[in-house]
Design a protein around this motif. Structure first.
Motif, mmCIF file in Angstrom:
data_model
loop_
_atom_site.group_PDB
_atom_site.id
_atom_site.type_symbol
_atom_site.label_atom_id
_atom_site.label_comp_id
_atom_site.label_asym_id
_atom_site.label_seq_id
_atom_site.Cartn_x
_atom_site.Cartn_y
_atom_site.Cartn_z
ATOM 1 N N GLN A 22 0.839 -1.204 0.000
ATOM 2 C CA GLN A 22 0.000 0.000 0.000
ATOM 3 C C GLN A 22 0.875 1.255 0.000
ATOM 4 O O GLN A 22 0.606 2.216 -0.722
ATOM 5 C CB GLN A 22 -0.934 -0.008 1.219
ATOM 6 N N ALA A 23 1.929 1.213 0.799
ATOM 7 C CA ALA A 23 2.829 2.366 0.826
ATOM 8 C C ALA A 23 3.391 2.610 -0.565
ATOM 9 O O ALA A 23 3.523 3.752 -1.034
ATOM 10 C CB ALA A 23 3.976 2.112 1.805
ATOM 11 N N LEU A 24 3.686 1.531 -1.238
ATOM 12 C CA LEU A 24 4.236 1.608 -2.577
ATOM 13 C C LEU A 24 3.231 2.234 -3.536
ATOM 14 O O LEU A 24 3.573 3.110 -4.344
ATOM 15 C CB LEU A 24 4.566 0.180 -3.027
ATOM 16 N N LEU A 25 1.989 1.783 -3.444
ATOM 17 C CA LEU A 25 0.963 2.311 -4.351
ATOM 18 C C LEU A 25 0.756 3.800 -4.096
ATOM 19 O O LEU A 25 0.651 4.594 -5.033
ATOM 20 C CB LEU A 25 -0.353 1.545 -4.150
ATOM 21 N N ASP A 26 0.733 4.166 -2.831
ATOM 22 C CA ASP A 26 0.560 5.585 -2.514
ATOM 23 C C ASP A 26 1.734 6.398 -3.050
ATOM 24 O O ASP A 26 1.562 7.451 -3.665
ATOM 25 C CB ASP A 26 0.452 5.779 -0.991
ATOM 26 N N ALA A 45 10.647 4.466 -4.708
ATOM 27 C CA ALA A 45 11.125 3.728 -3.531
ATOM 28 C C ALA A 45 11.407 4.699 -2.389
ATOM 29 O O ALA A 45 11.033 4.443 -1.232
ATOM 30 C CB ALA A 45 12.378 2.944 -3.883
ATOM 31 N N ALA A 46 12.020 5.808 -2.725
ATOM 32 C CA ALA A 46 12.353 6.773 -1.680
ATOM 33 C C ALA A 46 11.088 7.331 -1.042
ATOM 34 O O ALA A 46 10.986 7.434 0.185
ATOM 35 C CB ALA A 46 13.192 7.902 -2.278
ATOM 36 N N VAL A 50 11.044 2.465 1.095
ATOM 37 C CA VAL A 50 11.487 1.069 0.957
ATOM 38 C C VAL A 50 12.660 1.015 -0.010
ATOM 39 O O VAL A 50 12.986 2.004 -0.658
ATOM 40 C CB VAL A 50 10.356 0.167 0.425
ATOM 41 N N GLY A 51 13.274 -0.141 -0.098
ATOM 42 C CA GLY A 51 14.352 -0.312 -1.063
ATOM 43 C C GLY A 51 13.797 -0.546 -2.455
ATOM 44 O O GLY A 51 12.641 -0.939 -2.614
ATOM 45 N N VAL A 52 14.624 -0.298 -3.440
ATOM 46 C CA VAL A 52 14.144 -0.464 -4.808
ATOM 47 C C VAL A 52 13.711 -1.887 -5.113
ATOM 48 O O VAL A 52 12.742 -2.109 -5.836
ATOM 49 C CB VAL A 52 15.195 -0.042 -5.861
ATOM 50 N N ALA A 53 14.451 -2.820 -4.567
ATOM 51 C CA ALA A 53 14.151 -4.213 -4.893
ATOM 52 C C ALA A 53 12.769 -4.604 -4.410
ATOM 53 O O ALA A 53 12.142 -5.503 -4.967
ATOM 54 C CB ALA A 53 15.204 -5.139 -4.299
ATOM 55 N N HIS A 58 7.238 -6.715 -5.689
ATOM 56 C CA HIS A 58 5.785 -6.582 -5.743
ATOM 57 C C HIS A 58 5.269 -6.366 -7.157
ATOM 58 O O HIS A 58 4.213 -6.858 -7.528
ATOM 59 C CB HIS A 58 5.332 -5.427 -4.850
ATOM 60 N N PHE A 59 6.025 -5.615 -7.920
ATOM 61 C CA PHE A 59 5.578 -5.264 -9.263
ATOM 62 C C PHE A 59 6.732 -5.447 -10.236
ATOM 63 O O PHE A 59 7.537 -4.529 -10.437
ATOM 64 C CB PHE A 59 5.102 -3.810 -9.299
#
Lengths: 192, 192, 192, 192
Positions: A22-26, A45-46, A50-53, A58-59
DNA sequence: GATGAATGAGAGTTCATTCAT
DNA sequence: AATGAATGAACTCTCATTCAT
């Protein structure tokens, strides 16, 4: 994927992962809005912290991420089609209002229309999703309007959606009003 | 260096430079068409069979090259506007036919419309050229049509051109017919 | 190269070439002064108002050009050595004054000292020229001073010249006074 | 991320990053020595056995890398100044020995002196570091020697350091002995 | 699972040098 | 002889993607 004891909590690790997702989607939504869908993966990622990997886990492709970011809104738009058709006496009006909803959606997504134009094969999955989901809805609305003689037949719904997408692309120019142009085009559709 | 005797060749050395410049323009046109105007400089050089620095000598910035590639056709298009206005009884018809010419132009330039959308400041000079040259023509046509009541007033000519450009962008999708969409939009312009 | 009538002036074309060569030397001197001896060849050509190839014709390597630019002054400096020795009662004083002349020379040649430091093999000819011409003079002055006991023996003249060159290099720093430092070093040479 | 249990390794992942950083510093030191501090980034990367981007991650600018390469030795040199002053009865001797240490340092760094000469603004941070760290030490030593009358007043410490740097630059010439020249200059400093 | 360091391909740009005119 | 256009190697820096920890 792993051997899961039948009595174990059904999805313990998932909590982390889902939070991350969810954090990623946001973060991606924000980054896409700010810098377009071609924004560097690192920036997303920043933003997500989270880290880029983790994004790649996830995607796997950028298209996957884009689809995921916009899925909810695409679904809402798709579902609005039949509803509008049911509530409007004129199918043409239903179509016009639905197109307006689609413009609402695209209008706020800086750069989404741009990527819909791209013929980069990496975006094929993206195109497929958008079109598979929305073309049938558009077709239903168009067909209804044709049936009552409000719109001329033989207009490809995909082409229409694509045109709307194009008109919403590249809003950088100050005096350009995408919505007005789309309405002009929809007006041109109306017979008589 | 200055004009010598009338029979003397006006510029000796220019022969191969001009040949190269033309090769460069052709190569750039092809490369822009194939890969968009953001195509690597090296690719253009390779197509033209010249070294990269040769491009920089002739066209210091990418925008210079783009303008040069499309200049002839932009000029032709601009000049067609008044001519059409003179020969058509209906200014609206003149506008419609001129827009058709503009579509003819954009239609074959895969990627030109794309750059017109970009808000990259490096493209500012490019935008300026296209708009400075074509917006006045479009304005004249629009004004004429408004004056005889064929088109509603208060439509920004820049916005209209921009919309046409957008509709012609990204023709990768098979069933998308940009010209038809443009005609729809122009139809929507017609009063009555 | 062309058929020249036997009665023609013996070196007609030379006039042009010599004029060019002088323009080149002047331009190179100016360019070296402004941007160092590593200045782009084009800049020199532009200053001289000639094509780049003309430089290559006259001076096949950069070192050739540098030597040519500074030859007059190096010669003058070399010739001043014996003269000073003749007119000064103290050989040490003659040496000190000669070193001062050398500093005068280097001081105004922004970047010359720098290239004398370089171990680029392309500069070998340059080193050779400077040292072949000046080292014997320096040696003579040193030897004379040693003979009368003003200076300790066994100092290599090449090393001394080199040190002076180094001290004159890189005058970019505001509070650095090359001449003062050279004088300090020369003072250190004096016995008693 | 924060300090966990005292026995836990303080920074797990850093292991290979640190190894790389050290490899990078070693490689850079070697490359600077061999080809000067202007050596291509790729060469350093190749020596270290890492990719180019790894350098940019650790040292965003070339100046960062240069400072890092020489930091330890600059620090050691700076710290030696007060120590020498404390242990030598004669401040002049302390100065002479400290200068010797500085020469030791520069002597092995082919190319360091060269960059200290450069007026490239990209090196400003570098100059600042070297001078901020060493000039005060030099000043203290000079002042002490002046106070007891061993050295004449009004010599700028920056200029002195700069001169030493220059004398140590460009050691390519076989018969040039930088240390001897520096000692000559320091001898010239001594009153009486 | 998550991390972020490392990778290496590629883009733009500059410049010494050659060569056709 | 002179020109300056063309060449192509070299260099810096960025970013998507992989991989050791």
């Amino acid at each position: 994927m792993t051997d899961r004891a039948s009595t174990a909590p059904p999805a313990r690790k998932r909590a982390d992962a889902q939070r991350n997702e969810q954090a990623l989607l946001d973060a991606a939504a924000a980054a896409f809005g700010a810098s377009g869908v071609g924004v560097p993966v690192r920036d997303i990622a920043a933003r997500a912290g989270v880290g880029v990997a983790t994004i790649y886990r996830h995607f796997p492709t950028r298209a996957d991420l884009i689809v995921a970011v916009y899925r909810h809104q695409v679904e809402a738009c798709a579902e609005a089609g039949p509803a509008l058709l049911a509530e409007c006496p004129s199918p043409y009006d239903a179509l016009a209002r639905w197109i307006d909803l689609f413009v609402d959606f695209l209008d706020t997504k800086h750069g989404l229309a741009a990527v819909l134009q791209s013929d980069d094969p990496g975006h094929a999955a993206l195109h497929a999703y958008f079109l598979d989901r929305l073309v049938p809805v558009c077709k239903q609305l168009l067909d209804s309007a044709v049936k009552v003689g409000e719109v001329a037949p033989r207009l490809d719904p995909l082409g229409l959606l694509y045109a709307v997408g194009n008109l919403c692309a590249g809003q950088a120019v100050p005096r350009y009003d995408a919505r007005r142009m789309v309405r002009l085009m929809i007006t041109g559709l109306r017979l008589r």
